[in-house]
Write a protein that holds these residues in place. Structure first.
Motif, PDB file in Angstrom:
ATOM      1  N   ASN A 125       0.891  -1.160   0.077  1.00  0.00           N
ATOM      2  CA  ASN A 125      -0.043   0.035   0.103  1.00  0.00           C
ATOM      3  C   ASN A 125       0.847   1.221   0.057  1.00  0.00           C
ATOM      4  O   ASN A 125       0.625   2.374  -0.551  1.00  0.00           O
ATOM      5  N   ALA A 126       1.940   1.280   0.821  1.00  0.00           N
ATOM      6  CA  ALA A 126       2.789   2.311   0.768  1.00  0.00           C
ATOM      7  C   ALA A 126       3.612   2.688  -0.668  1.00  0.00           C
ATOM      8  O   ALA A 126       3.577   3.759  -0.724  1.00  0.00           O
ATOM      9  N   VAL A 127       3.781   1.787  -1.090  1.00  0.00           N
ATOM     10  CA  VAL A 127       4.538   1.754  -2.379  1.00  0.00           C
ATOM     11  C   VAL A 127       3.800   2.524  -3.400  1.00  0.00           C
ATOM     12  O   VAL A 127       3.937   3.239  -4.025  1.00  0.00           O
ATOM     13  N   LEU A 128       2.356   1.875  -3.361  1.00  0.00           N
ATOM     14  CA  LEU A 128       1.398   2.537  -4.537  1.00  0.00           C
ATOM     15  C   LEU A 128       1.349   3.948  -3.958  1.00  0.00           C
ATOM     16  O   LEU A 128       0.994   4.684  -4.822  1.00  0.00           O
ATOM     17  N   ALA A 129       1.038   4.103  -2.775  1.00  0.00           N
ATOM     18  CA  ALA A 129       0.500   5.447  -2.197  1.00  0.00           C
ATOM     19  C   ALA A 129       1.395   6.494  -2.700  1.00  0.00           C
ATOM     20  O   ALA A 129       1.279   7.515  -3.333  1.00  0.00           O
ATOM     21  N   HIS A 130       2.835   6.170  -2.666  1.00  0.00           N
ATOM     22  CA  HIS A 130       3.927   7.045  -3.176  1.00  0.00           C
ATOM     23  C   HIS A 130       4.110   7.241  -4.478  1.00  0.00           C
ATOM     24  O   HIS A 130       3.959   8.320  -4.778  1.00  0.00           O
ATOM     25  N   ARG A 131       3.865   6.384  -5.206  1.00  0.00           N
ATOM     26  CA  ARG A 131       3.722   6.569  -6.647  1.00  0.00           C
ATOM     27  C   ARG A 131       2.696   7.298  -6.942  1.00  0.00           C
ATOM     28  O   ARG A 131       2.649   8.127  -7.961  1.00  0.00           O
ATOM     29  N   LEU A 132       1.466   7.205  -6.457  1.00  0.00           N
ATOM     30  CA  LEU A 132       0.159   7.970  -6.688  1.00  0.00           C
ATOM     31  C   LEU A 132       0.502   9.358  -6.391  1.00  0.00           C
ATOM     32  O   LEU A 132       0.170  10.337  -7.291  1.00  0.00           O
ATOM     33  N   ARG A 133       1.058   9.636  -5.177  1.00  0.00           N
ATOM     34  CA  ARG A 133       1.352  11.088  -4.788  1.00  0.00           C
ATOM     35  C   ARG A 133       2.354  11.668  -5.901  1.00  0.00           C
ATOM     36  O   ARG A 133       2.193  12.923  -6.265  1.00  0.00           O
ATOM     37  N   HIS A 134       3.364  10.991  -6.186  1.00  0.00           N
ATOM     38  CA  HIS A 134       4.435  11.448  -7.184  1.00  0.00           C
ATOM     39  C   HIS A 134       3.758  11.578  -8.594  1.00  0.00           C
ATOM     40  O   HIS A 134       4.062  12.744  -9.244  1.00  0.00           O
ATOM     41  N   THR A 135       2.823  10.756  -8.951  1.00  0.00           N
ATOM     42  CA  THR A 135       2.154  10.889 -10.354  1.00  0.00           C
ATOM     43  C   THR A 135       1.148  12.107 -10.552  1.00  0.00           C
ATOM     44  O   THR A 135       0.880  12.760 -11.376  1.00  0.00           O
ATOM     45  N   THR A 136       0.304  12.230  -9.191  1.00  0.00           N
ATOM     46  CA  THR A 136      -0.948  12.979  -9.494  1.00  0.00           C
ATOM     47  C   THR A 136      -0.885  14.155  -8.377  1.00  0.00           C
ATOM     48  O   THR A 136      -1.579  15.329  -8.650  1.00  0.00           O
ATOM     49  N   GLY A 137       0.153  14.078  -7.441  1.00  0.00           N
ATOM     50  CA  GLY A 137       0.068  15.120  -6.433  1.00  0.00           C
ATOM     51  C   GLY A 137      -0.862  15.210  -5.303  1.00  0.00           C
ATOM     52  O   GLY A 137      -1.095  16.090  -4.460  1.00  0.00           O
ATOM     53  N   LEU A 138      -1.832  14.068  -5.376  1.00  0.00           N
ATOM     54  CA  LEU A 138      -2.958  13.879  -4.452  1.00  0.00           C
ATOM     55  C   LEU A 138      -2.267  13.699  -3.021  1.00  0.00           C
ATOM     56  O   LEU A 138      -1.174  12.898  -2.938  1.00  0.00           O
ATOM     57  N   PRO A 139      -2.635  14.214  -1.850  1.00  0.00           N
ATOM     58  CA  PRO A 139      -2.032  14.031  -0.529  1.00  0.00           C
ATOM     59  C   PRO A 139      -2.619  12.948   0.266  1.00  0.00           C
ATOM     60  O   PRO A 139      -3.107  13.199   1.292  1.00  0.00           O
ATOM     61  N   VAL A 140      -2.213  11.637  -0.443  1.00  0.00           N
ATOM     62  CA  VAL A 140      -2.961  10.591   0.238  1.00  0.00           C
ATOM     63  C   VAL A 140      -1.837   9.651   0.557  1.00  0.00           C
ATOM     64  O   VAL A 140      -0.841   9.329  -0.225  1.00  0.00           O
ATOM     65  N   HIS A 141      -2.331   8.774   1.512  1.00  0.00           N
ATOM     66  CA  HIS A 141      -1.061   7.774   2.053  1.00  0.00           C
ATOM     67  C   HIS A 141      -1.789   6.404   2.086  1.00  0.00           C
ATOM     68  O   HIS A 141      -1.292   5.593   2.579  1.00  0.00           O
ATOM     69  N   ASP A 142      -3.068   6.152   1.682  1.00  0.00           N
ATOM     70  CA  ASP A 142      -3.653   5.121   1.723  1.00  0.00           C
ATOM     71  C   ASP A 142      -4.528   4.847   0.317  1.00  0.00           C
ATOM     72  O   ASP A 142      -4.973   5.762  -0.056  1.00  0.00           O
ATOM     73  N   ILE A 143      -4.567   3.796  -0.095  1.00  0.00           N
ATOM     74  CA  ILE A 143      -5.366   3.524  -1.389  1.00  0.00           C
ATOM     75  C   ILE A 143      -7.150   3.358  -1.074  1.00  0.00           C
ATOM     76  O   ILE A 143      -7.897   3.408  -1.894  1.00  0.00           O
ATOM     77  N   GLY A 144      -7.489   3.448   0.254  1.00  0.00           N
ATOM     78  CA  GLY A 144      -8.676   3.883   0.545  1.00  0.00           C
ATOM     79  C   GLY A 144      -9.808   3.015   0.470  1.00  0.00           C
ATOM     80  O   GLY A 144     -10.798   2.978  -0.559  1.00  0.00           O
ATOM     81  N   PRO A 145      -9.833   1.748   1.241  1.00  0.00           N
ATOM     82  CA  PRO A 145     -10.899   0.994   1.036  1.00  0.00           C
ATOM     83  C   PRO A 145     -12.166   1.293   1.786  1.00  0.00           C
ATOM     84  O   PRO A 145     -13.290   0.743   1.871  1.00  0.00           O
ATOM     85  N   MET A 146     -12.346   2.505   2.678  1.00  0.00           N
ATOM     86  CA  MET A 146     -13.405   3.414   3.285  1.00  0.00           C
ATOM     87  C   MET A 146     -13.382   4.789   2.717  1.00  0.00           C
ATOM     88  O   MET A 146     -12.188   5.789   2.568  1.00  0.00           O
TER      89      MET A 146
END
Length: 219
Positions: A125-146
């Motif tokens: 989850n941490a690896v994916l969230a890091h890639r997501l922040r780098h790619t989109t700039g979204l301030p998220v640290h979890d892929i969000g099941p809720m």
């Protein structure tokens, strides 16, 4: 009345506890993805609406539940049905949407107790969230099941993934659409006895989810 989509595949042991704790003003929509353990009967016994989803996949269940949600209220929540989240915390993700503070609110898991979130799953989850922040700039640290958003807005994003890549595709498309995305802390509990996560419950499950999400990132 806010509909709460609960993607479900053999979660009968957890559903009774979960549905009993659904707060006032929140209505469960169990999107059943082929359960064979009586999950549908349990859901109906507690008055939950049940949507039968023949197409396999987490994303397929979530999408069907969102489409089936009542558009009159507008806000829809999504939460895993395995007892790892407390329905009493649903207002944490729904209230900022109603207040106009965000287009999408994602719960950031805060595990309670040892072994709740296995290391292999947390790392993935941490690896994916890091890639997501780098790619989109979204301030998220979890892929969000809720999470929570307006039903019609979610449908308008036209998400295509019907597997475990669905949550990641949601975040990527939300970023491209210019949505304000907010992250709030939510309690992450040990799953109900008798249930097993399709993702974090095994290294194989986590690897499958990462593979699905990596395909989404590669697009």
């Amino acid at each position: 009345m806010t509909d709460v989509v609960l993607p479900c595949l053999n979660e009968a042991p957890a559903l009774a506890w979960l549905l009993k704790r659904m707060p006032a003003g929140y209505r469960p929509v169990v999107a059943d993805n082929g359960s064979t353990d009586g999950s549908v009967d349990v859901a109906r016994s507690f008055g939950a609406r049940v949507v039968i989803v023949p197409q396999p996949g987490y994303g397929a269940a979530v999408h069907a539940g969102i489409v089936a949600a009542d558009p009159a209220d507008g806000v829809v929540c999504v939460m895993d049905a395995d007892g790892s989240f407390d329905p009493a915390e649903l207002p944490l993700v729904a209230d900022p949407i109603r207040a106009g503070a965000a287009h999408l609110v994602v719960g950031r898991r805060r595990p309670v107790g040892r072994g709740v979130w296995p290391p292999h799953a947390r790392l993935g989850n941490a690896v994916l969230a890091h890639r997501l922040r780098h790619t989109t700039g979204l301030p998220v640290h979890d892929i969000g099941p809720m999470r929570a958003a307006y039903r019609n807005d979610l449908i308008a994003l036209q998400l295509q993934d019907r597997r475990f890549g669905y949550p990641l595709e949601l975040l990527i498309r939300a970023a491209r659409a210019g949505w304000t995305v907010t992250e709030v802390d939510v309690t992450y509990l040990r799953r109900t006895v008798g249930t097993k996560s399709k993702v974090t419950g095994s290294v194989r499950g986590t690897a499958r989810a990462i593979r699905d999400m990596s395909v989404v990132l590669a697009r």
